[in-house]
Design a protein around this motif. Structure first.
Motif, PDB file in Angstrom:
ATOM      1  N   TYR A 144       0.828  -1.213   0.000  1.00  0.00           N
ATOM      2  CA  TYR A 144       0.000   0.000   0.000  1.00  0.00           C
ATOM      3  C   TYR A 144       0.859   1.258   0.000  1.00  0.00           C
ATOM      4  CZ  TYR A 144      -2.861   3.764   1.907  1.00  0.00           C
ATOM      5  OH  TYR A 144      -3.465   4.970   2.133  1.00  0.00           O
ATOM      6  N   LYS A 198       1.198   3.921  -3.112  1.00  0.00           N
ATOM      7  CA  LYS A 198       0.833   5.299  -2.789  1.00  0.00           C
ATOM      8  C   LYS A 198       1.964   6.251  -3.145  1.00  0.00           C
ATOM      9  CE  LYS A 198      -0.952   8.199   0.951  1.00  0.00           C
ATOM     10  NZ  LYS A 198      -1.336   8.253   2.386  1.00  0.00           N
ATOM     11  N   ASP A 208       2.106   6.837  -6.778  1.00  0.00           N
ATOM     12  CA  ASP A 208       0.900   7.507  -7.273  1.00  0.00           C
ATOM     13  C   ASP A 208       0.092   6.605  -8.216  1.00  0.00           C
ATOM     14  OD1 ASP A 208      -0.892   9.587  -7.322  1.00  0.00           O
ATOM     15  OD2 ASP A 208       0.058  10.597  -9.020  1.00  0.00           O
ATOM     16  N   LYS A 234      -3.121   5.232  -8.541  1.00  0.00           N
ATOM     17  CA  LYS A 234      -4.370   5.612  -7.895  1.00  0.00           C
ATOM     18  C   LYS A 234      -5.331   4.441  -7.713  1.00  0.00           C
ATOM     19  CE  LYS A 234      -4.096  10.401  -9.471  1.00  0.00           C
ATOM     20  NZ  LYS A 234      -4.775  11.494 -10.220  1.00  0.00           N
ATOM     21  N   THR A 291      -4.009   2.131  -5.033  1.00  0.00           N
ATOM     22  CA  THR A 291      -4.033   2.884  -3.778  1.00  0.00           C
ATOM     23  C   THR A 291      -5.440   2.919  -3.192  1.00  0.00           C
ATOM     24  OG1 THR A 291      -2.182   4.269  -4.501  1.00  0.00           O
ATOM     25  CG2 THR A 291      -3.530   5.089  -2.681  1.00  0.00           C
ATOM     26  N   THR A 292      -6.437   3.106  -4.065  1.00  0.00           N
ATOM     27  CA  THR A 292      -7.823   3.139  -3.608  1.00  0.00           C
ATOM     28  C   THR A 292      -8.257   1.784  -3.064  1.00  0.00           C
ATOM     29  OG1 THR A 292      -8.359   4.835  -5.249  1.00  0.00           O
ATOM     30  CG2 THR A 292     -10.197   3.630  -4.281  1.00  0.00           C
ATOM     31  N   GLY A 306      -6.301   1.034   0.025  1.00  0.00           N
ATOM     32  CA  GLY A 306      -6.697   2.001   1.054  1.00  0.00           C
ATOM     33  C   GLY A 306      -7.979   1.583   1.754  1.00  0.00           C
TER      34      GLY A 306
END
Length: 262
Positions: free
Chosen positions: A51, A55, A58, A60, A63-64, A67
């Motif tokens: 993670y 992150k 970048d 995304k 990461t989402t 997250g």
């Protein structure tokens, strides 16, 4: 500058804080070492590391996704490690109460008297193991400090009898109706026999381990218990605790282990 100085503001309570965290991590390590929980913990740590990597890069979408997993991380840890957390809390509570009682016991009776009293309890078990080793009689004896009737009595035959060499031998006699399953001992009594226990999920065990060994290891993973296993094939004696097993132990070593844990 002030924030940097605060960072190095190390006092007595800071040292105590570090020691307590180190102690908790050490106890956690002892609980999961050699069990399937260790692999799960490594998997969770790798996901957390991944993670922070995605992150930083970048990425995304990943990461989402990761997250959302991190947001429910505490709940996931509680669900996955519920047995280990339960065992840890029981261990903390027991050490806070029983250790104090044991100290008073030794203070009033003396260390030698306390050891003699404990030896009287474990001698019938050791004598029974010597006999079963010679005759290659398979046995599984589980020692619990707190006998939970809801856990054991639902799958066991209630005995509630004084610990006796002949009784243990009679229970595990090959043609006896109670020889399948485990004997549960708590305090000075054989509480129940023919108990069906959960098997371990550990896939790294030796191939020669049968259901008796896997059940003995499994019950020590799920509960604060120790297990004594006598192999029917070889007569070898094994001792399981916290999901880890010592194989082919001598009777002198068995006496030390029982005197310490029982």
């Amino acid at each position: 500058m002030q924030s940097v100085l605060k960072l190095f503001d190390f006092n007595l309570f800071s040292a105590l804080d570090v020691l307590l965290v180190a102690f908790l991590l050490y106890q956690l390590y002892n609980l999961i070492r050699g069990t399937i929980a260790a692999n799960i913990f490594i998997g969770l740590a790798l996901i957390c590391l991944l993670y922070f990597v995605v992150k930083a890069l970048d990425m995304k979408l990943l990461t989402t996704i990761l997250g959302n997993f991190m947001n429910v991380g505490i709940i996931a840890v509680i669900v996955v490690f519920q047995q280990e957390i339960r065992r840890f809390l029981v261990l903390v509570g027991r050490n806070a109460s029983l250790q104090r009682n044991r100290a008073w016991w030794r203070y009033f009776l003396g260390k030698n008297e306390a050891e003699k009293d404990n030896y009287k309890r474990i001698k019938p078990i050791i004598d029974a193991c010597k006999s079963m080793k010679q005759t290659h009689t398979g046995a599984l004896i589980v020692f619990v400090k707190d006998y939970d009737e809801q856990i054991y009595q639902t799958s066991c035959e209630v005995v509630d009898a004084k610990i006796s060499k002949r009784l243990i031998e009679a229970i595990f006699q090959k043609n006896g109706p109670l020889h399948d399953g485990a004997v549960i001992i708590s305090g000075n009594k054989i509480k129940s026999a023919s108990c069906i226990l959960p098997l371990t999920d550990n896939s790294d065990l030796p191939a020669q381990f049968g259901l008796r060994h896997r059940a003995g290891i499994g019950v020590t993973e799920a509960n604060d218990a120790t297990a004594l296993i006598v192999s029917e094939e070889t007569g070898e004696i094994s001792y399981a605790k916290h999901g880890r097993v010592k194989m082919n132990i001598s009777f002198a070593e068995l006496e030390k282990l029982l005197n310490k844990d029982f």
